[in-house]
Design an enzyme around this catalytic site. Structure first.
Site, short mmCIF file in Angstrom:
data_model
loop_
_atom_site.label_atom_id
_atom_site.label_comp_id
_atom_site.label_asym_id
_atom_site.label_seq_id
_atom_site.Cartn_x
_atom_site.Cartn_y
_atom_site.Cartn_z
CB SER A 199 39.29 21.02 29.34
OG SER A 199 39.60 20.38 28.13
CE1 TYR A 247 38.86 25.89 26.58
CE2 TYR A 247 39.68 23.67 26.18
CZ TYR A 247 38.69 24.52 26.67
OH TYR A 247 37.56 24.00 27.25
CB VAL A 273 33.68 36.68 33.84
CG1 VAL A 273 32.29 36.13 34.11
CG2 VAL A 273 34.34 36.01 32.63
CB ILE A 303 30.38 18.78 26.31
CG1 ILE A 303 31.33 18.17 27.36
CG2 ILE A 303 28.93 18.78 26.80
CD1 ILE A 303 31.09 16.74 27.73
CB SER A 346 43.39 28.69 29.91
OG SER A 346 42.45 27.87 29.21
CE LYS A 347 38.67 25.42 30.16
NZ LYS A 347 37.66 25.96 31.09
#
Ligand code: NAD
Length: 237
Positions: free
Chosen positions: A127, A140, A49, A173, A143-144
């Site tokens: 998230s 992370y 992607v 999860i 980014s979220k």
């Protein structure tokens, strides 16, 4: 019995594994036609992607197959625990490339088609780190947070065209993404199980079901929201 997504056509990236795979299954059960993409796994299109033309390639494939595009769910993502000192430029840029830039490009290029749909829908994957912080997740979490902000801005811009945009924000999860951390640190798994008010880790289907709801007519007046789906973990600081 009619499915609640009968006649809807869309794209799910990251569909080779975990939440994306469960989402593609759920949407198909609800009657949607889904084009799936990932770097690996049993998907329609194998692609990265982050490639500059990946979004365009995906949309062209969907238009060739369906002749329309009603929804996009960019689920492809990367995460790993990494202390700040290990955050090289390359590491930070790679996390942002997958989790933010690729999501942006896909949605930007899909937007004209979503606007042409009678019920255009975008569901991004944030998230709990879209709203809170955690050690070892600086790139992370950045980014979220960005994904949630992007989703809110998209809701404002595309709402007048009848397109909704919502961000699902999972807690911990049980997927291949979390498996290495849980294997290396069993106490981390127990921590999340106990932190969740509902007393367990989430399963990919717990997230897929919320995504399906947000794509359905039941959520027609819902846009610009972050949906924390964490079993109540963040109710217990
Ligand atoms: N598992 C969790 O606890 C959790 C929590 C919050 C948010 N999320 C988010 O949910 C989404 C799905 O994660 P998951 O838990 O199902 O993880 P996963 O690792 O099972 O699935 C992620 C998928 O994304 C694909 N992917 C990664 N980089 C790619 C690229 N460059 N091009 C194409 N595909 C690529 C991977 O191949 C993989 O199949 C991610 O955005 C993740 O950040 C997961």
């Amino acid at each position: 019995m009619a499915g609640r997504l009968d006649g809807r056509c869309g794209l799910v990236t990251g569909a080779g594994s975990g939440i994306g795979a469960a989402t593609a299954r759920r949407l198909r059960q609800d009657g949607a036609q889904v084009l799936t993409a990932d770097l690996r796994g049993e998907v329609d299109l194998l692609l990265d992607v982050t490639a500059r033309d990946a979004g365009k390639a995906l949309i062209e494939a969907a238009m060739a197959r369906f002749g329309r595009l009603d929804f996009v769910v960019p689920c492809a993502g990367v995460s790993a625990f990494c202390p700040l000192a290990g955050h090289s430029d390359d590491y930070f840029e790679q996390v942002m490339a997958v989790n933010v830039t690729a999501v942006f490009r896909l949605i930007r290029d899909a937007a004209p088609h979503l606007c042409a749909s009678p019920a255009g829908r975008i569901v991004t994957i944030g998230s709990v780190t879209s709203a809170f912080g955690d050690a070892g997740l600086v790139a992370y979490g950045t980014s979220k947070h960005a994904v949630l902000g992007m989703t809110r801005a998209l809701a404002g811009e595309l709402g007048p065209h009848g397109v909704t945009a919502n961000c699902v924000m999972p807690g911990a999860i049980d997927t291949p993404m979390t498996a290495p951390a849980f294997a290396a640190m069993p106490e981390y798994r127990t921590h999340w199980e106990q932190k969740a008010a509902l007393g367990r880790l989430g399963q990919p289907e717990d997230i897929a079901d919320v995504i399906a709801f947000l794509l359905s007519d039941d959520a027609r007046f819902v846009t610009g929201q972050g949906w924390m789906v964490d079993g109540g973990a963040m109710t217990r600081m």
